[in-house]
Scaffold this motif. Structure first.
Motif, short mmCIF file in Angstrom:
data_model
loop_
_atom_site.label_atom_id
_atom_site.label_comp_id
_atom_site.label_asym_id
_atom_site.label_seq_id
_atom_site.Cartn_x
_atom_site.Cartn_y
_atom_site.Cartn_z
N LEU A 213 54.04 58.61 -41.90
CA LEU A 213 52.86 58.26 -42.70
C LEU A 213 53.17 57.09 -43.65
O LEU A 213 52.40 56.13 -43.75
CB LEU A 213 52.40 59.48 -43.50
CG LEU A 213 51.27 59.24 -44.49
CD1 LEU A 213 50.00 58.79 -43.76
CD2 LEU A 213 50.97 60.51 -45.30
N ILE A 214 54.30 57.19 -44.31
CA ILE A 214 54.67 56.13 -45.27
C ILE A 214 54.86 54.80 -44.54
O ILE A 214 54.39 53.75 -44.99
CB ILE A 214 55.96 56.52 -46.03
CG1 ILE A 214 55.74 57.81 -46.85
CG2 ILE A 214 56.47 55.38 -46.91
CD1 ILE A 214 54.75 57.69 -47.98
N ASN A 215 55.51 54.85 -43.38
CA ASN A 215 55.71 53.60 -42.62
C ASN A 215 54.38 53.03 -42.14
O ASN A 215 54.18 51.81 -42.16
CB ASN A 215 56.64 53.83 -41.43
CG ASN A 215 58.07 54.08 -41.90
OD1 ASN A 215 58.47 53.60 -42.97
ND2 ASN A 215 58.83 54.84 -41.13
N ALA B 64 46.25 61.37 -40.90
CA ALA B 64 46.29 60.11 -41.65
C ALA B 64 47.08 59.05 -40.89
O ALA B 64 46.69 57.88 -40.85
CB ALA B 64 46.89 60.35 -43.03
N THR B 65 48.19 59.46 -40.27
CA THR B 65 49.00 58.50 -39.51
C THR B 65 48.18 57.94 -38.35
O THR B 65 48.23 56.75 -38.05
CB THR B 65 50.30 59.18 -39.00
OG1 THR B 65 50.95 59.76 -40.12
CG2 THR B 65 51.23 58.19 -38.34
N LYS B 66 47.39 58.81 -37.73
CA LYS B 66 46.52 58.37 -36.63
C LYS B 66 45.47 57.38 -37.14
O LYS B 66 45.20 56.36 -36.50
CB LYS B 66 45.84 59.60 -36.01
CG LYS B 66 45.50 59.41 -34.58
CD LYS B 66 45.21 60.74 -33.92
CE LYS B 66 44.07 60.53 -32.93
NZ LYS B 66 43.28 61.71 -32.70
N ALA B 67 44.90 57.68 -38.29
CA ALA B 67 43.88 56.78 -38.86
C ALA B 67 44.47 55.41 -39.18
O ALA B 67 43.75 54.42 -39.23
CB ALA B 67 43.28 57.41 -40.12
N LEU B 68 45.79 55.38 -39.41
CA LEU B 68 46.44 54.11 -39.78
C LEU B 68 47.05 53.39 -38.57
O LEU B 68 47.73 52.38 -38.71
CB LEU B 68 47.51 54.37 -40.83
CG LEU B 68 46.95 54.78 -42.21
CD1 LEU B 68 48.01 55.45 -43.06
CD2 LEU B 68 46.36 53.58 -42.93
N ILE C 231 55.96 53.10 -51.90
CA ILE C 231 54.74 53.89 -51.61
C ILE C 231 54.99 55.38 -51.86
O ILE C 231 56.02 55.92 -51.44
CB ILE C 231 54.33 53.70 -50.13
CG1 ILE C 231 54.03 52.22 -49.86
CG2 ILE C 231 53.13 54.56 -49.78
CD1 ILE C 231 53.71 51.91 -48.41
N ILE C 232 54.04 56.02 -52.51
CA ILE C 232 54.03 57.49 -52.58
C ILE C 232 52.70 57.97 -51.99
O ILE C 232 51.64 57.44 -52.35
CB ILE C 232 54.14 58.01 -54.04
CG1 ILE C 232 55.56 57.80 -54.56
CG2 ILE C 232 53.74 59.48 -54.13
CD1 ILE C 232 55.76 58.28 -55.99
N ALA C 233 52.77 58.95 -51.09
CA ALA C 233 51.55 59.57 -50.57
C ALA C 233 51.24 60.78 -51.43
O ALA C 233 52.14 61.54 -51.81
CB ALA C 233 51.75 59.98 -49.12
#
Ligand code: PMP
Length: 349
Positions: A60-62, A248-252, A75-77
């Motif tokens: 997610l962060i990447n 969220a990773t998919k959305a990004l 970055i902080i999620a």
């Protein structure tokens, strides 16, 4: 020379704190994981849902780093941008002593979040054209955090990148938090690229708006490592649920970002249609740089009633500066058609 030192701004007791050593953080190597009182059974289709997630899921962060052009270490999620606001207050403000500053009318959570932690709020007003007031640095006292919402909720107005940069430079001993929750609707105004120049800048982002994931609760704090390290001392051990980081990773992903951009363009179009009609019926509509328009009406009570009677739920305000205003979030084409019909009918009443 900029002498900003994040540690000097942090609550002093945090500097002595050893953060909770979760089983996930301690880690280990092997095949049998019996260190976290988890269940060995996974009853879900999601891989590893029986296990605690990573505190800051690397995928997610990447993905957010790629999207935002900021380094993963910056970055902080969090559970929405709202949690990021609270984390900043808990990291930097001592209850009963410290203050934050903000420029209203603006997003209410800066002040509420501060109040829940017994932190004072210096509530300054934006100018009549919704810009930062002259000489505001002289009026914020020792405020630790200065919140600037850009595009601003609920006015929808924008402050130029040049003026935001001037603001960051004018308060070198405070942290300037630029809340970019709506930035995808006006991306050219983002100041995320200024992180490499200003150690006292924090940018807040969210997947709740343009990325259409309000229900997932996923936001991001972008900042230099010195600030990130301090905030990591107060964050919960597992702030990002596994299903959320997967969504969220998919959305990004590149497909997700393409979809987001298409939807932003379509919402901006609906916003323009709505704005025209609002103006046609005599409302004063502020420049809408987010996914919503704030309209001022001479007959606001009548319009509010008309909307209610037609099952349209828009947002009115108690703030006396907004007593004649209603905020309309941009909607689908079909919903906008209906809203336009209802608004136009007000001309005939
Ligand atoms: N900042 C602003 C300006 C907002 O309008 C909102 C949501 N209303 C937030 C932050 C909070 O967003 P999230 O859903 O990510 O907590």
């Amino acid at each position: 020379m900029n002498t900003f030192d994040a540690k000097k701004l942090a609550r002093p007791e945090l500097l002595e704190l050893t953060p909770y050593q979760s089983a996930r953080r301690i880690g280990g190597r092997g095949d049998i994981w019996i260190n976290a009182n988890e269940s060995p059974f996974n009853n879900s289709d999601l891989d590893k849902l029986n296990r605690y997630p990573e505190c800051q899921p690397p995928a997610l962060i990447n993905a957010y780093a790629d999207y935002s052009g900021v380094k993963p270490s910056q970055i902080i999620a969090s559970r929405g941008a709202d949690e990021a606001i609270e984390l900043l207050i808990r990291t930097f403000c001592t209850p009963g002593k410290d203050t934050i500053a903000s420029f209203g009318p603006t997003y209410g959570m800066y002040a509420i979040s501060a109040a829940t932690f017994n932190v004072g709020v210096t509530a300054l007003s934006l100018t009549s054209d919704y810009q930062l007031p002259e000489n505001w640095p002289a009026e914020i006292g020792d405020a630790k955090l200065v919140f600037i919402c850009n595009p601003n909720n609920p006015t929808g107005t924008i402050i130029s990148k040049q003026d935001i940069e001037k603001a960051i430079a004018s308060a070198p001993q405070a942290i300037v938090v630029v809340d970019e929750a709506y930035i995808e609707f006006s991306p050219e105004y983002s100041v995320a690229d200024l992180l490499s120049t200003y150690p006292n800048l924090v940018v807040l982002r969210t997947l709740s708006k343009a990325f259409a994931l309000a229900g997932a609760r996923c936001g991001f704090m972008l900042a230099n490592e010195a600030i990130i390290d301090l905030v990591m001392l107060v964050i919960a051990p597992y702030p990002v649920p596994l299903p959320v980081s997967e969504l969220a990773t998919k959305a990004l992903s590149s497909d997700g970002i393409k979809l987001m951009r298409e939807q932003v363009a379509s919402l901006n179009q609906q916003g323009e249609r709505l704005t025209q009609v609002l103006q046609q019926i005599g409302a004063q509509v502020l420049t809408a740089k987010g996914n919503f328009a704030l309209a001022r009406f001479k007959n606001v009570t009548e319009i509010a009633q008309l909307l209610t009677d037609n099952g349209i739920v828009a947002r009115a305000y108690k703030d006396p500066r907004l007593a004649d205003a209603i905020r309309f979030s941009f909607a689908s084409s079909a919903q906008t058609n209906k809203l336009i019909d209802v608004l136009l009918s007000s001309k005939n009443t």
